[in-house]
Design a protein around this motif. Structure first.
Motif, PDB file in Angstrom:
ATOM      1  N   ASP A   1       0.844  -1.180   0.000  1.00 21.24           N
ATOM      2  CA  ASP A   1       0.000   0.000   0.000  1.00 21.24           C
ATOM      3  C   ASP A   1       0.887   1.241   0.000  1.00 21.24           C
ATOM      4  OD1 ASP A   1      -1.610   2.210   1.730  1.00 21.24           O
ATOM      5  OD2 ASP A   1      -2.979   0.929   0.587  1.00 21.24           O
ATOM      6  N   ALA A   2       0.408   2.308  -0.632  1.00 23.64           N
ATOM      7  CA  ALA A   2       1.199   3.542  -0.726  1.00 23.64           C
ATOM      8  C   ALA A   2       1.596   4.068   0.644  1.00 23.64           C
ATOM      9  CB  ALA A   2       0.416   4.606  -1.489  1.00 23.64           C
ATOM     10  N   SER A   3       0.789   3.807   1.657  1.00 26.98           N
ATOM     11  CA  SER A   3       1.099   4.297   3.001  1.00 26.98           C
ATOM     12  C   SER A   3       2.300   3.597   3.619  1.00 26.98           C
ATOM     13  CB  SER A   3      -0.125   4.121   3.906  1.00 26.98           C
ATOM     14  OG  SER A   3      -0.479   2.748   4.010  1.00 26.98           O
ATOM     15  N   SER A   4       2.762   2.517   2.956  1.00 28.01           N
ATOM     16  CA  SER A   4       3.928   1.795   3.458  1.00 28.01           C
ATOM     17  C   SER A   4       5.232   2.463   3.038  1.00 28.01           C
ATOM     18  CB  SER A   4       3.909   0.345   2.938  1.00 28.01           C
ATOM     19  OG  SER A   4       2.747  -0.337   3.371  1.00 28.01           O
ATOM     20  N   TYR A   5       5.145   3.481   2.211  1.00 33.82           N
ATOM     21  CA  TYR A   5       6.332   4.151   1.710  1.00 33.82           C
ATOM     22  C   TYR A   5       6.317   5.619   2.130  1.00 33.82           C
ATOM     23  CZ  TYR A   5       5.972   0.060  -1.325  1.00 33.82           C
ATOM     24  OH  TYR A   5       5.839  -1.209  -1.810  1.00 33.82           O
ATOM     25  N   GLY A   6       7.490   6.218   2.148  1.00 36.82           N
ATOM     26  CA  GLY A   6       7.576   7.634   2.462  1.00 36.82           C
ATOM     27  C   GLY A   6       8.189   7.892   3.818  1.00 36.82           C
ATOM     28  N   PRO A   7       8.390   9.149   4.173  1.00 42.29           N
ATOM     29  CA  PRO A   7       9.035   9.508   5.430  1.00 42.29           C
ATOM     30  C   PRO A   7       8.092   9.365   6.622  1.00 42.29           C
ATOM     31  CG  PRO A   7       8.322  11.473   4.302  1.00 42.29           C
ATOM     32  CD  PRO A   7       8.013  10.320   3.367  1.00 42.29           C
ATOM     33  N   ASP A   8       8.674   9.064   7.775  1.00 39.98           N
ATOM     34  CA  ASP A   8       7.877   9.026   9.002  1.00 39.98           C
ATOM     35  C   ASP A   8       7.505  10.442   9.440  1.00 39.98           C
ATOM     36  OD1 ASP A   8       7.986   6.301   9.139  1.00 39.98           O
ATOM     37  OD2 ASP A   8       9.845   6.291  10.281  1.00 39.98           O
ATOM     38  N   VAL A   9       8.448  11.388   9.239  1.00 44.67           N
ATOM     39  CA  VAL A   9       8.203  12.777   9.602  1.00 44.67           C
ATOM     40  C   VAL A   9       8.665  13.637   8.437  1.00 44.67           C
ATOM     41  CG1 VAL A   9       8.733  14.650  11.181  1.00 44.67           C
ATOM     42  CG2 VAL A   9       8.548  12.318  12.038  1.00 44.67           C
ATOM     43  N   VAL A  10       7.820  14.519   8.004  1.00 43.72           N
ATOM     44  CA  VAL A  10       8.146  15.398   6.881  1.00 43.72           C
ATOM     45  C   VAL A  10       8.455  16.780   7.409  1.00 43.72           C
ATOM     46  CG1 VAL A  10       7.329  16.421   4.751  1.00 43.72           C
ATOM     47  CG2 VAL A  10       6.679  14.089   5.343  1.00 43.72           C
ATOM     48  N   GLU A  11       9.639  17.289   7.073  1.00 41.72           N
ATOM     49  CA  GLU A  11      10.016  18.634   7.477  1.00 41.72           C
ATOM     50  C   GLU A  11      10.120  19.512   6.252  1.00 41.72           C
ATOM     51  OE1 GLU A  11      13.586  18.644   9.688  1.00 41.72           O
ATOM     52  OE2 GLU A  11      12.874  17.253  11.230  1.00 41.72           O
ATOM     53  N   THR A  12       9.494  20.652   6.304  1.00 45.85           N
ATOM     54  CA  THR A  12       9.585  21.595   5.204  1.00 45.85           C
ATOM     55  C   THR A  12      10.898  22.349   5.321  1.00 45.85           C
ATOM     56  OG1 THR A  12       7.197  21.892   5.217  1.00 45.85           O
ATOM     57  CG2 THR A  12       8.520  23.576   4.088  1.00 45.85           C
ATOM     58  N   PRO A  13      11.744  22.316   4.306  1.00 47.91           N
ATOM     59  CA  PRO A  13      13.038  22.994   4.384  1.00 47.91           C
ATOM     60  C   PRO A  13      12.856  24.493   4.610  1.00 47.91           C
ATOM     61  CG  PRO A  13      12.913  21.558   2.473  1.00 47.91           C
ATOM     62  CD  PRO A  13      11.532  21.635   3.030  1.00 47.91           C
ATOM     63  N   THR A  14      13.677  25.064   5.434  1.00 46.54           N
ATOM     64  CA  THR A  14      13.661  26.503   5.686  1.00 46.54           C
ATOM     65  C   THR A  14      15.041  27.049   5.435  1.00 46.54           C
ATOM     66  OG1 THR A  14      14.253  26.248   8.003  1.00 46.54           O
ATOM     67  CG2 THR A  14      11.917  26.192   7.485  1.00 46.54           C
ATOM     68  N   GLU A  15      15.095  28.369   5.282  1.00 51.08           N
ATOM     69  CA  GLU A  15      16.389  29.010   5.056  1.00 51.08           C
ATOM     70  C   GLU A  15      17.326  28.781   6.230  1.00 51.08           C
ATOM     71  OE1 GLU A  15      17.527  30.396   2.365  1.00 51.08           O
ATOM     72  OE2 GLU A  15      15.644  29.837   1.379  1.00 51.08           O
ATOM     73  N   GLU A  16      16.754  28.778   7.452  1.00 53.46           N
ATOM     74  CA  GLU A  16      17.573  28.589   8.645  1.00 53.46           C
ATOM     75  C   GLU A  16      18.211  27.209   8.631  1.00 53.46           C
ATOM     76  OE1 GLU A  16      17.142  28.568  13.527  1.00 53.46           O
ATOM     77  OE2 GLU A  16      15.464  29.180  12.247  1.00 53.46           O
ATOM     78  N   LYS A  17      17.410  26.186   8.223  1.00 56.07           N
ATOM     79  CA  LYS A  17      17.937  24.838   8.192  1.00 56.07           C
ATOM     80  C   LYS A  17      19.035  24.714   7.147  1.00 56.07           C
ATOM     81  CE  LYS A  17      16.429  20.029   8.081  1.00 56.07           C
ATOM     82  NZ  LYS A  17      17.619  19.537   7.458  1.00 56.07           N
ATOM     83  N   LYS A  18      18.855  25.387   6.007  1.00 56.08           N
ATOM     84  CA  LYS A  18      19.878  25.353   4.976  1.00 56.08           C
ATOM     85  C   LYS A  18      21.166  25.982   5.487  1.00 56.08           C
ATOM     86  CE  LYS A  18      16.708  25.428   1.039  1.00 56.08           C
ATOM     87  NZ  LYS A  18      16.265  26.186  -0.150  1.00 56.08           N
TER      88      LYS A  18
END
Length: 222
Positions: A75-92
């Motif tokens: 199932d599609a829900s078996s794939y992908g990240p456990d936690v999704v973080e939106t990239p920010t300038e600070e993180k970069k």
């Protein structure tokens, strides 16, 4: 968490962020993971979800060989990240401070692009290898003799002696034209790219001792 609600903005945003630095759902080649996620959504809007749309169009090129891709489809829900973080300038900025000696991202991107190019080349080779449809036409010709003294059997023999790659002669019959004169009506099938009707007419009228003229009675694409 995996990929869920792929029919909604929230799910598509998650997929788009996940694919911003990836070519495939898992590893560096298409697999059943890509098939599962692909079949769980409609074509993403390339304006709103450019990374997801890029991935979708690429995986669509494998649609004829989905069943041969490696892996086990879940199932599609078996794939992908456990936690999704939106990239920010600070993180970069933080990443830049820590990664003083460069990153493996560039090498991974190059490898992904190389894999993508190889798969695309393979797809094109398979597509070109598929048998092409040969365009053919059914042509009926009226071959007219000079007069009633012309030997029509011999005239037909001359006509059928014409051999060309892409030409197959068919049935024939004699058709009255008046004053005791008959014309030879003969059919043939030609491959359009190999045999021109004008050239065929010219070859037949070359038997000038028997043939007065040639007309196309019917021309139909097959």
């Amino acid at each position: 968490m995996g990929f869920t609600q792929l029919d909604k903005d929230s799910g598509l945003k998650t997929l788009n962020i996940f694919l911003q630095d990836k070519s495939y759902i898992e590893s560096y080649e298409p697999s059943q993971a890509d098939v599962a996620v692909f079949e769980a959504l409609n074509r993403p809007d390339s304006t709103k979800y450019p990374h997801a749309a890029r991935w979708y169009n690429h995986i669509a090129s494998y649609s004829e060989s989905f069943s041969s891709l490696p892996g086990t489809k879940k199932d599609a829900s078996s794939y992908g990240p456990d936690v999704v973080e939106t990239p920010t300038e600070e993180k970069k900025d933080d990443d830049d401070d820590v990664d003083l000696f460069g990153s493996d991202d560039e090498e991974e991107d190059e490898e992904a692009e190389r894999q993508k190019a190889e798969r695309l080349a393979e797809y094109r080779r398979k597509k070109e290898a598929k048998p092409k449809v040969i365009a053919k036409s059914m042509v009926i010709l009226d071959v007219k003799p000079w007069d009633d003294t012309t030997d029509l059997a011999e005239m037909e023999k001359f006509v059928r002696s014409i051999e060309l790659d892409g030409l197959v002669w068919g049935a024939s019959k004699l058709v009255p034209v008046g004053y005791g004169i008959n014309k030879l009506q003969i059919s043939c099938v030609v491959e359009d790219d190999k045999v021109g009707v004008d050239d065929l007419e010219e070859r037949i009228t070359g038997f000038e001792e028997h043939v007065q003229s040639v007309d196309v009675a019917a021309f139909n694409k097959l």
